[in-house]
Design a protein around this motif. Structure first.
Motif, PDB file in Angstrom:
ATOM      1  N   THR A  57       0.823  -1.230   0.000  1.00  0.00           N
ATOM      2  CA  THR A  57       0.000   0.000   0.000  1.00  0.00           C
ATOM      3  C   THR A  57       0.852   1.274   0.000  1.00  0.00           C
ATOM      4  OG1 THR A  57      -0.331   0.452   2.390  1.00  0.00           O
ATOM      5  CG2 THR A  57      -1.766  -1.209   1.386  1.00  0.00           C
TER       6      THR A  57
ATOM      7  N   ALA B  66     -10.752   5.675   3.478  1.00  0.00           N
ATOM      8  CA  ALA B  66      -9.515   5.117   4.063  1.00  0.00           C
ATOM      9  C   ALA B  66      -9.442   5.455   5.556  1.00  0.00           C
ATOM     10  CB  ALA B  66      -8.292   5.668   3.336  1.00  0.00           C
TER      11      ALA B  66
ATOM     12  N   ARG C  53      -9.398   2.717   8.506  1.00  0.00           N
ATOM     13  CA  ARG C  53      -8.264   2.626   9.434  1.00  0.00           C
ATOM     14  C   ARG C  53      -8.752   2.735  10.882  1.00  0.00           C
ATOM     15  NH1 ARG C  53      -3.244   3.411   6.758  1.00  0.00           N
ATOM     16  NH2 ARG C  53      -2.257   3.934   8.727  1.00  0.00           N
TER      17      ARG C  53
ATOM     18  N   TYR D 218     -12.321   9.004  -1.524  1.00  0.00           N
ATOM     19  CA  TYR D 218     -11.502   7.819  -1.242  1.00  0.00           C
ATOM     20  C   TYR D 218     -10.740   7.994   0.082  1.00  0.00           C
ATOM     21  CZ  TYR D 218     -11.978   5.746  -5.991  1.00  0.00           C
ATOM     22  OH  TYR D 218     -12.433   5.154  -7.133  1.00  0.00           O
ATOM     23  N   ARG D 219     -10.204   9.174   0.281  1.00  0.00           N
ATOM     24  CA  ARG D 219      -9.441   9.423   1.530  1.00  0.00           C
ATOM     25  C   ARG D 219     -10.343   9.223   2.747  1.00  0.00           C
ATOM     26  NH1 ARG D 219      -4.556  11.686   1.513  1.00  0.00           N
ATOM     27  NH2 ARG D 219      -4.742  12.326   3.679  1.00  0.00           N
TER      28      ARG D 219
ATOM     29  N   THR E 208      -6.013  -0.467   1.791  1.00  0.00           N
ATOM     30  CA  THR E 208      -5.541  -0.554   3.176  1.00  0.00           C
ATOM     31  C   THR E 208      -5.131  -1.988   3.478  1.00  0.00           C
ATOM     32  OG1 THR E 208      -7.034   1.242   3.802  1.00  0.00           O
ATOM     33  CG2 THR E 208      -6.193  -0.141   5.596  1.00  0.00           C
TER      34      THR E 208
END
Ligand SMILES: Cc1ncc(COP(=O)(O)O)c(C=O)c1O
Length: 367
Positions: free
Chosen positions: A144, A278, A282, A274-275, A304
């Protein structure tokens, strides 16, 4: 049970939108003539927006590897020296591709899970003044890690080397600025962040690269995968048949729709979406005790990786999710096999609910 009943959350190929799927089912049309040319050029224009380039763009037929192989083989002569970065499975592949094209490889390595260091490229360039090019993977899909292409390209520009990038798993989800960063050859695939079914490898080429290619000694790199062949047809047959071969017209139709959906959403909005996924993933992984493989400053917006519970091979987690929850994720690759699992969120149709679903499913492992 058909595969379509599974939720696909791997790092490509990805699930595509219903509109993209419908485009695959359109009647087949010729790959030449006025209608095709208009539609083909429109698709290339949309790709140029995503690559952020005004230079040449081709739609090479094949998987991402076909595009990379065409770039590497077309732009250097047998025996030429190339500096290749590797910090994982796909970087190692680039070394094999370069060697398979008869090039002499100078590897620049970094540990698994670390970024490639621009300073190491500077050292390699200074140690090997006869090197002709640098080749690096943008998003190392096995770990990644996103490599610092802009900084490495600055060294290529300073020392007048060609800068080639494997951007197979990044374009459309991770910013890449072809012209501004001074890149020369970049290949990607359409079945990852661009959100279309597999089959095409878009390739961008700089005018600087053409100058260098045209100055090469006579060389033999087949015909189909020699990018000079694609350039010749794009130039000499531009008004009727702009490619040397029959094109997968339905894949291009699907890509065209996927790109228009990206434009409609806005590229920056897509990157941010997208961020956000993520970050959500996470946080969810940390909350259930399955820590992300990389620290937060190395956040990857589209993919991820995480460690499973101590002592449990991660293939068991992958199988559990598929069997019990109908969610398909990926295991670790190469040296990370059985150590990590990877969740792809690079499909334009993956949303926050899907992230919740996968976290919820993982939290029940091994129930
Ligand atoms: C970074 C990277 N490079 C190359 C490839 C190979 O692409 P393809 O299987 O489309 O040839 C992949 C596939 O996952 C990838 O992630």
């Amino acid at each position: 049970m058909s595969d379509s009943e599974f939720k696909l959350m791997i790092p490509g190929p990805v699930s595509v939108s219903p509109e993209v799927l419908q485009a695959m089912a359109r009647p087949v049309v010729p790959h030449y003539g006025d209608n095709f040319i208009h539609f083909y050029n429109e698709t290339l224009g949309l790709l140029k927006v995503v690559f952020q380039t005004n230079q040449d763009m081709f739609l090479f037929v094949g998987s991402g590897t076909a595009g990379i192989d065409a770039c590497v083989g077309s732009s250097l002569a047998t025996g030429d020296k190339i500096i290749v970065g590797s910090n994982g499975f796909f970087g190692d592949r680039l070394i094999w591709i370069a060697e398979g094209n008869g090039l002499v490889v100078v590897p620049v390595r970094a540990k698994l899970g670390s970024v490639l260091e621009p300073a190491d490229f500077l050292q390699a360039v200074q140690d090997h003044p006869d090197a002709k090019a640098i080749l690096v993977v943008h998003l190392e899909t096995s770990t990644t890690i996103i490599n610092p292409i802009k900084e490495i390209a600055r060294i290529a520009r300073e020392y007048d080397l060609l800068m080639m990038v494997d951007a197979v798993s990044s374009i459309g989800g991770v910013p890449l600025k072809f012209d501004e960063w001074g890149l020369d050859l970049v290949a990607t695939s359409i079945n990852k962040c661009l959100g279309a079914p597999p089959g095409l490898s878009p390739i961008a080429i700089s005018q600087r690269a053409w100058k260098s290619i045209n100055a090469l000694p006579p060389k033999y790199h087949g015909w189909y995968s020699d990018l000079r062949t694609w350039k010749k047809y794009a130039t000499e047959w531009a008004d009727w048949h702009p490619t040397p071969v029959t094109m997968p017209v339905n894949n291009i139709a699907a890509l065209n729709v996927a790109l228009k959906q990206l434009m409609e959403e806005g590229i920056e909005n897509r990157y941010q979406r997208y961020r956000n996924l993520a970050i959500q993933l996470r946080q969810g992984l940390t909350a259930i005790g399955m820590s992300p493989m990389t620290s937060d400053h190395l956040l990857n917006p589209v993919l991820t990786a995480a460690y499973g519970p101590e002592g449990i091979p991660t293939s068991q987690i992958v199988k559990y999710l598929a069997k019990k929850h109908k969610i398909i994720i990926s295991g670790g690759l190469g040296d990370l096999k059985e150590k990590t699992f990877r969740i792809g969120h690079m499909s334009p149709v993956v949303n926050a609910e899907d992230i919740d679903l996968v976290i919820n499913a993982l939290s029940q492992f091994p129930d």
